[in-house]
Design a protein around this motif. Structure first.
Motif, short mmCIF file in Angstrom:
data_model
loop_
_atom_site.label_atom_id
_atom_site.label_comp_id
_atom_site.label_asym_id
_atom_site.label_seq_id
_atom_site.Cartn_x
_atom_site.Cartn_y
_atom_site.Cartn_z
N ASN A 63 3.97 -24.95 -3.02
CA ASN A 63 3.45 -26.19 -2.47
C ASN A 63 2.26 -25.96 -1.55
N GLN B 182 -0.52 -28.72 -0.73
CA GLN B 182 -0.24 -29.73 0.29
C GLN B 182 -0.40 -29.13 1.67
N TYR B 183 0.10 -27.94 1.84
CA TYR B 183 0.04 -27.22 3.11
C TYR B 183 -1.41 -27.05 3.53
N LYS C 208 -4.00 -28.67 2.40
CA LYS C 208 -4.65 -29.95 2.58
C LYS C 208 -4.55 -30.36 4.04
N ARG C 209 -3.35 -30.25 4.59
CA ARG C 209 -3.17 -30.67 5.97
C ARG C 209 -3.98 -29.80 6.92
N LYS C 210 -4.05 -28.53 6.61
CA LYS C 210 -4.77 -27.62 7.50
C LYS C 210 -6.25 -27.95 7.55
N ASP D 171 -5.94 -38.86 0.08
CA ASP D 171 -4.84 -38.87 -0.88
C ASP D 171 -5.15 -39.75 -2.08
#
Lengths: 205, 221
Positions: free
Chosen positions: A57, A60-61, A63-65, A76
């Protein structure tokens, strides 16, 4: 524990390619362990490694960073759009031969009538070089990937989209991305017969 | 303008149901604007309200939001159902993505041709009981907590409950081998906002029926 992210996937684009793009764009070095056979996949499935799960994943990880905001709905939305488009392209090799031409025509139609107009308009309305905010985000990286993938289906597909053409040139020149686009990077080529056969075998398709 | 989120979709579960569950679990009141005919969809399209010409679309906080995942992410983040840090978010995302995969199978079931239905059901049951449910059973066993992630209610719990109930609609004893999922189901069903959503008269939609199919197909052509 820091360590480089480790990607587990067959040696080809598939669902992992967007993750490779994201890590590359973020300037994060990563390792790859390629799934070559069904046995490799079974071994992976039965391993209890938490790192393994986290790697799956990673997009997603990461992306947030890359973002400062907690709520990134616009990114999104844009990414989901390009995901849908690339999803169509990804599945073409796995569809029966007789429907390939029809599916390709549908992809071209969707790209030029549904998706690209949205991003062209976003760039026009926004007036900055990036899709969201005034800095590079996952949406930009994902769109570049989608543009290049769609051009592989139809080289002149951006002919009606001048801003996307400029966008493509601009984002391709970002140092980390430029590096990823050069031969010898971890970017994977278009699926060939050998890859398709291997994936079908590994995943029992 | 009431300020309540407004959901645009047909009067059925489809891709909007997970969003209804999330809003309900968060205790957020919402309105629904049902697409009854193809004209309704065309009107919405013409208004430019659908970014990629598709529904679900949710009007929320002044935004016309589309793409189920984007909508779900936004609601989860806004109402504190997304974990407390990046790693918890990653876990929640992983679990939710897998549930979405399972949901897609359930959603496509009523649209299967009659001669493929039995095989399709067998496939769903196989995937649910061999790939998905064992994972959640183990997660609950390993940490011994009431919720899947971070010892508090999150989107993962809400979406898993939704999936478990849908699975039982297909095969009532599907949880027979999963005692922790059974107690999870009871526990999460008892969360007050969710309990309310599970009662008759709520905005939860019933399982899709054959007879509704022609109408839905007509709208989306």
């Amino acid at each position: 524990m820091a360590g480089k992210p480790k990607l587990h996937y067959p040696k080809g684009r598939g669902r992992m390619e967007s993750v490779r793009w994201l890590l590359a764009a973020a300037g994060v070095e990563f390792e790859e362990e390629f799934i070559e056979t069904k046995e490799d996949l079974e071994k992976l499935r039965s391993s209890e490694s938490v790192n393994c799960l986290l790697n799956i994943n990673l997009h997603q990880y990461n992306k947030r960073k890359m973002l400062n905001k907690n709520i990134c709905f616009r990114i999104d939305m844009y990414v989901e759009g390009t995901t849908d488009l690339m999803g169509m392209i990804m599945y073409i090799p796995f569809q029966p031969a007789e429907s390939k031409e029809k599916n390709l025509a549908l992809i071209i139609e969707r790209a030029t009538a549904r998706y690209f107009p949205v991003y062209e308009k976003a760039l026009k309305d926004h007036g900055h070089g990036y899709l969201v905010g005034n800095k590079l985000s996952w949406a930009d990286i994902h769109l570049l990937e989608a543009i290049l993938m769609t051009e592989e289906c139809k080289p002149d597909i951006l002919s009606a989209f001048p801003l996307l053409q400029a966008f493509k040139g601009r984002i391709s020149n970002i140092p980390t991305i430029k590096k990823f686009l050069q031969p010898g990077s971890q970017r994977k080529p278009v699926a060939d017969e050998k890859f398709i056969a291997r994936v079908k075998e590994i995943f029992s398709m | 303008m009431s300020g309540k989120p407004k959901l645009h979709y047909f009067n059925g579960r489809g891709r909007m149901e997970s969003i209804r569950w999330l809003l309900a679990a968060a205790g957020v009141e919402f309105e629904e604007c049902f697409l009854e005919t193809r004209d309704d969809l065309l009107k919405l399209l013409k208004s430019g309200a659908l970014l990629f010409q598709q529904v679900p679309m949710v009007e929320i906080d002044g935004i016309k939001m589309v793409q189920t995942r984007a909508i779900g992410n936004y609601i989860a983040a806004k109402y504190n159902l997304y974990g407390k840090d990046l790693k918890e978010r990653a876990l929640i995302d992983m679990y939710v993505e897998a549930i979405i995969d399972l949901d897609e199978l359930f959603m496509s079931h009523p649209f299967q041709p009659a001669d493929k239905k039995e095989q399709h059901l067998a496939n769903i049951v196989d995937k649910a009981t061999n790939r998905h449910f064992p994972v959640y059973e183990k997660v609950l066993k390993d940490h011994g907590q009431d919720f899947l992630v971070g010892n508090q209610l999150s989107r993962a719990d809400v979406q898993l409950l939704e999936a478990l109930l849908m699975a039982e609609e297909c095969k009532p004893d599907i949880l027979a081998k999963f005692p922790l999922l059974q107690s999870f189901k009871a526990r999460i069903s008892n969360v007050p906002t969710i309990k309310k959503f599970l009662q008759p008269g709520s905005q939860r939609k019933p399982p899709p029926q054959e007879k509704d199919l022609p109408k839905v197909l007509k709208i989306f052509n």
